[in-house]
Design an enzyme around this catalytic site. Structure first.
Site, PDB file in Angstrom:
ATOM      1  N   GLU A   1       0.843  -1.185   0.000  1.00 64.81           N
ATOM      2  CA  GLU A   1       0.000   0.000   0.000  1.00 64.81           C
ATOM      3  C   GLU A   1       0.887   1.248   0.000  1.00 64.81           C
ATOM      4  O   GLU A   1       2.029   1.200   0.468  1.00 64.81           O
ATOM      5  CB  GLU A   1      -0.917   0.004   1.225  1.00 64.81           C
ATOM      6  CG  GLU A   1      -1.906  -1.156   1.226  1.00 64.81           C
ATOM      7  CD  GLU A   1      -2.628  -1.343   2.552  1.00 64.81           C
ATOM      8  OE1 GLU A   1      -3.723  -1.922   2.556  1.00 64.81           O
ATOM      9  OE2 GLU A   1      -2.083  -0.918   3.599  1.00 64.81           O
TER      10      GLU A   1
ATOM     11  N   GLU B   1      -7.385   2.872  -1.271  1.00 57.40           N
ATOM     12  CA  GLU B   1      -7.415   2.185   0.021  1.00 57.40           C
ATOM     13  C   GLU B   1      -8.190   3.008   1.051  1.00 57.40           C
ATOM     14  O   GLU B   1      -8.759   4.051   0.731  1.00 57.40           O
ATOM     15  CB  GLU B   1      -5.995   1.876   0.500  1.00 57.40           C
ATOM     16  CG  GLU B   1      -5.538   0.439   0.198  1.00 57.40           C
ATOM     17  CD  GLU B   1      -6.364  -0.621   0.935  1.00 57.40           C
ATOM     18  OE1 GLU B   1      -7.086  -0.268   1.898  1.00 57.40           O
ATOM     19  OE2 GLU B   1      -6.298  -1.801   0.537  1.00 57.40           O
TER      20      GLU B   1
END
Length: 468
Positions: free
Chosen positions: A131, A212
């Site tokens: 991420e 995200e």
């Protein structure tokens, strides 16, 4: 194979060859040669360089080292003005022409060789999910006169009151509200698409991209799993594409685990399995489609997790994400589907895809060292039949205090992880994969980071103690 690379250089009218390697911290380094210097001798003899300039490697008295290009890693660089071919290298000792002890890629290759020597499996597969944040501005400073950092993103919720020259469009993800709204709330869709195309141009297979959870541009791009060394190579390509595409858009990208206070951090969940003779030996009928071998592998991961943290969570910032009491994978337990456990068994209708997902790592870990260390822990679990106990199929974020105390947890600080590594290293040194020299050098390198942070006054300390 080198002949194919030389033909590629000719066919593509390549102007420069970029030799790349990864240092102990996980940062890519490079040196570029005119294409005319790329010949058969380069692939036979390598390129000499000064290893004393790489942090945590050799002293100046023994600094000569060899960059040995691996031809099958050759790929065109989509970001350079002049046509450039990237070739990844191993670091060799000039006296022996063997892999340098502390070279992360050589460590990973020794891990793959050790796996085959055990007879347990012949291939380890890894599928990480890094991420990252895409920001518009970042500034920081730490000096004798003070310390600060400041980040900004036009997408961030705190900019809802900001006056923009062209007006404030208002569509933003809230805190913890970034998963999965469509554009215009997801303002980075096109940027991620460009990142994906760059990755595919460099040989990666993209499987998914999305926003995200966090506000301020948190993203994830999922790419196909591969074998240990190749997947670590791919991680370096992924980061290179993310950072360079962001830069070309006038933005900045970071894989730092916790750049935002009060919202989700950047993890890197790592899917893992072992194969032998083309069969997935993690597939079985013991629990959630896993074999007993897979359960023992989990047992090894859990047993050695605190030592693994030194590699998988390799920054002081990592432990600002791994804080008990919040939605962080700190509990050393396993479960099917349950995302509050640090080891999860993803559901997959295809038994050939049986795997485990280790959820505590992040991208500050050197991928070669992190993947090799996790595999070595899993192998130790298999060899010593370390069963992980009963699965935890309840929400581990909402346990009564007495139950929570009974479950072991990951480390809470980098120095604690380095101490755990120092005391629990035998599983890593099996087969000479990691050596004591590798581990000692790594601990020293990382303790320098710990010491620097310990010596730096933090702004929060003024909040806490200035008026006492």
């Amino acid at each position: 194979m080198s002949a194919k690379v030389l033909k590629l250089i000719e066919d593509e009218d390549v102007k420069f060859v970029d030799l790349r390697f990864t240092d102990s911290r996980g940062k890519e380094q490079h040196v570029s040669l005119p294409a005319s210097k790329a010949n058969e001798s380069l692939f036979q003899d390598g390129k000499m360089f000064d290893g004393s300039s790489i942090a945590g490697w050799k002293g100046i008295e023994a600094s000569d080292m060899v960059l040995m290009p691996e031809p099958d890693t050759a790929v065109m660089d989509p970001f350079t003005d002049e046509k450039t071919l990237i070739i990844r290298c191993d670091i060799l000792e000039p006296a022996t022409m063997q892999g340098y002890e502390r070279d992360p890629r050589s460590v990973a290759k020794r891990a793959e060789a050790y796996l085959k020597s055990t007879g347990i499996a012949d291939t380890a597969f890894f599928g990480p999910e890094p991420e990252f944040f895409v920001l518009d501005d970042v500034r920081w400073g730490a000096s004798i006169s003070g310390a600060f950092y400041k980040i900004d993103s036009e997408e961030a919720v705190w900019n809802s009151e900001r006056v923009f020259e062209d007006g404030n469009m208002g569509h933003r993800p809230s805190v913890k509200g970034g998963y999965f709204p469509v554009p215009p709330v997801d303002s980075l869709h096109d940027l991620r698409s460009a990142m994906c195309l760059a990755m595919e141009e460099m040989g990666l297979t993209v499987e998914v991209h999305h926003h995200e959870v966090a506000t301020a541009g948190q993203c994830e791009i999922g790419t196909e799993f591969s074998t240990l060394v190749k997947r670590a190579d791919m991680n370096q390509i992924l980061k290179y594409c993310v950072q360079n595409v962001a830069h070309s858009y006038g933005k900045t990208a970071t894989f730092m685990p916790k750049p935002l206070v009060g919202d989700n951090g950047n993890g890197m969940h790592v899917h893992q399995s072992l194969g032998k003779d083309g069969k997935n030996i993690f597939s079985g009928d013991k629990y959630a489609g896993l074999s007993e071998t897979a359960l023992y592998y989990i047992g090894g991961i859990i047993k050695h997790a605190r030592a693994l943290n030194a590699f998988t969570n390799a920054s002081t910032n990592s432990y600002k994400r791994l804080v008990p009491g919040f939605e962080a994978p700190v509990m050393l337990a396993y479960s099917a589907k349950n995302r509050s456990a640090s080891v999860r068994i993803p559901h997959d209708a295809n038994p050939k895809a049986a795997r485990i997902e280790v959820r505590f790592p992040d991208s500050t870990g050197n991928p070669y060292l992190s993947f090799a260390a996790m595999m070595m822990a899993g192998l130790d679990g298999i060899q010593n039949k370390i069963h992980p106990g009963e699965p935890m199929d309840k929400d581990l974020y909402d346990l009564p205090p007495e139950e929570e105390k009974a479950i072991p947890q990951v480390c809470y600080a980098l120095d604690q992880a380095l101490d755990a590594l120092d005391k629990d290293r035998e599983f890593l040194t099996a087969g000479g994969v990691f050596t004591d020299d590798v581990i000692d050098g790594y601990i020293k390198l990382k303790m320098d980071e710990v010491t620097r942070l310990r010596m730096t006054t933090h702004p929060v300390e003024f909040d806490l103690y200035y008026s006492l």
